[in-house]
Scaffold this motif. Sequence first.
Motif, PDB file in Angstrom:
ATOM      1  N   ARG A   1      29.583  49.268  36.516  1.00 27.85           N
ATOM      2  CA  ARG A   1      29.380  48.751  37.878  1.00 27.85           C
ATOM      3  C   ARG A   1      28.076  47.955  37.871  1.00 27.85           C
ATOM      4  O   ARG A   1      26.984  48.523  37.914  1.00 27.85           O
ATOM      5  CB  ARG A   1      29.334  49.901  38.892  1.00 27.85           C
ATOM      6  CG  ARG A   1      30.710  50.535  39.046  1.00 27.85           C
ATOM      7  CD  ARG A   1      30.761  51.454  40.249  1.00 27.85           C
ATOM      8  NE  ARG A   1      32.078  52.050  40.356  1.00 27.85           N
ATOM      9  CZ  ARG A   1      32.324  53.278  40.793  1.00 27.85           C
ATOM     10  NH1 ARG A   1      31.315  54.061  41.191  1.00 27.85           N
ATOM     11  NH2 ARG A   1      33.546  53.731  40.869  1.00 27.85           N
TER      12      ARG A   1
ATOM     13  N   VAL B   1      31.887  47.433  44.933  1.00 29.71           N
ATOM     14  CA  VAL B   1      32.851  48.499  45.237  1.00 29.71           C
ATOM     15  C   VAL B   1      32.254  49.478  46.256  1.00 29.71           C
ATOM     16  O   VAL B   1      32.978  50.225  46.896  1.00 29.71           O
ATOM     17  CB  VAL B   1      33.348  49.275  43.982  1.00 29.71           C
ATOM     18  CG1 VAL B   1      34.064  48.361  43.006  1.00 29.71           C
ATOM     19  CG2 VAL B   1      32.217  50.032  43.308  1.00 29.71           C
TER      20      VAL B   1
ATOM     21  N   ARG C   1      38.038  47.108  43.166  1.00 29.35           N
ATOM     22  CA  ARG C   1      38.388  48.525  43.346  1.00 29.35           C
ATOM     23  C   ARG C   1      39.770  48.797  42.724  1.00 29.35           C
ATOM     24  O   ARG C   1      39.964  49.804  42.042  1.00 29.35           O
ATOM     25  CB  ARG C   1      38.346  48.900  44.835  1.00 29.35           C
ATOM     26  CG  ARG C   1      36.912  49.017  45.355  1.00 29.35           C
ATOM     27  CD  ARG C   1      36.848  49.100  46.870  1.00 29.35           C
ATOM     28  NE  ARG C   1      37.366  50.358  47.378  1.00 29.35           N
ATOM     29  CZ  ARG C   1      36.623  51.427  47.693  1.00 29.35           C
ATOM     30  NH1 ARG C   1      35.313  51.388  47.553  1.00 29.35           N
ATOM     31  NH2 ARG C   1      37.169  52.514  48.163  1.00 29.35           N
TER      32      ARG C   1
ATOM     33  N   SER D   1      33.012  45.901  36.450  1.00 29.23           N
ATOM     34  CA  SER D   1      33.163  46.138  37.885  1.00 29.23           C
ATOM     35  C   SER D   1      31.847  45.743  38.562  1.00 29.23           C
ATOM     36  O   SER D   1      31.011  45.053  37.951  1.00 29.23           O
ATOM     37  CB  SER D   1      33.529  47.600  38.151  1.00 29.23           C
ATOM     38  OG  SER D   1      33.759  47.777  39.537  1.00 29.23           O
TER      39      SER D   1
ATOM     40  N   ASP E   1      35.839  42.599  46.573  1.00 33.21           N
ATOM     41  CA  ASP E   1      35.522  44.038  46.611  1.00 33.21           C
ATOM     42  C   ASP E   1      36.775  44.876  46.343  1.00 33.21           C
ATOM     43  O   ASP E   1      36.779  45.765  45.492  1.00 33.21           O
ATOM     44  CB  ASP E   1      34.981  44.442  47.989  1.00 33.21           C
ATOM     45  CG  ASP E   1      33.703  43.717  48.361  1.00 33.21           C
ATOM     46  OD1 ASP E   1      33.326  42.787  47.630  1.00 33.21           O
ATOM     47  OD2 ASP E   1      33.098  44.075  49.378  1.00 33.21           O
TER      48      ASP E   1
END
Length: 343
Positions: free
Chosen positions: A196, A144, A175, A140, A171
């Motif tokens: 992330r 986000v 998510r 990720s 984005d």
Amino acid sequence: LEEKIISLEGRVPKTYPDVKFLNYLNRKRILVTGGAGFVGSHLVDRLMLQGHEVIVADNFYTGRKSNVEQWIGHENFELIHHDIVHPIYIEADEIYHLASPASPPHYMHNPVKTIKTNTLGTINILGLARRLNAKVLIASTSEVYGDPDIHPQPETYWGHVNPIGPRACYDEGKRVSESLTYAYAKQENMKVRVARIFNTYGPRMHMNDGRVVSNFILQALQDDKVTVYGSGEQTRSFQYISDLVEGLVALMNSNYSQPVNLGSPVEHTINEFATIIKTLVGGRSKIVHVSEVEDDPQRRRPDISRAKKILNWEPTVTLNVGLQKTVEYFRQELKRYKYSPRN
Ligand code: NAD
Ligand code: UDP
């Protein structure tokens, strides 16, 4: 035919980097989607050197065969040309799911495809992991958090994202990718990891990547204008690729299933960053300001307390050392490009 066979036998066998020997109990079969890209190829090097079997699935949208050419032909390595928007049927013990364009110009080039890759693609990979009962790590992003109104950003922050802006394909795609991961984990009782990732740089970034690190270095190396978008007072925190790879492997091997920020806590304005690169490269280029880009996040820095506590991880490569290695890489790339027979 005989002559051909003799000439093949006479070929010098390819030599590979030294791979550790792992017996079958410790050796894992690991799928890396997007493994021919910048981050993926460094992760592949690390897993191959540890002695694992590595399968790369990539559609070469932004990745290149040359990033993994050092392993082509090795018995532990397999490269599959595959678009993860379509299901994939293979066997693996662990999956690192990295397939997705990452640089804004690349992911904005075909926004619908970016959404498909991060939604349908993630569903396919989670479905595969469920069938195989394999651990899966999803790449990720700090995106986000959008243009964050909390600083620095902890994992508990829900973000501030424009759902219809130019960055939304990436984005919101990421998510949804996270939401899918936790829905599968809960419903199907799967082992998931979510990294992330914050801005990362290093050798093997694509020359036409369009991200700030490669742009500034290439501009400075060619005495072109170093283009700062907008005021240049927006900030980013840059981590070197080897630190990220350490973090990804540590997260996969941990027992922790909540999202973990992986990034550098050292923050710079883009103006400062332009000066750092210009000073490092030397040359005659000038720093200029051009129009700002829409929805550009104004501040970004990870709170990495969770990674420190759970993984005992934090970045170790300083900006100066990491940038020197990256500048050297681009110097060589420019030479290669200039003297390529295709140009
Ligand atoms: P990259 O563009 O160099 O690599 C992405 C790879 O995915 C490429 O090899 C590309 O060909 C492949 N790919 C894209 N769409 C695909 C599809 N539909 N099917 C199969 N393969 C596909 O980018 P990167 O910097 O290596 O990023 C890797 C991952 O890390 C991405 O998921 C990205 O979102 C995430 N990430 C990276 C950064 C960073 O700063 N590099 C920051 C945050 C998150
Ligand atoms: N940027 C810039 N000049 C460039 C490329 C990027 O000033 O040539 C800025 C961009 O506006 C952003 C920051 O650098 O504020 C980081 O951009 P990048 O595309 O590398 O990644 P992002 O973090 O925005 O995804």
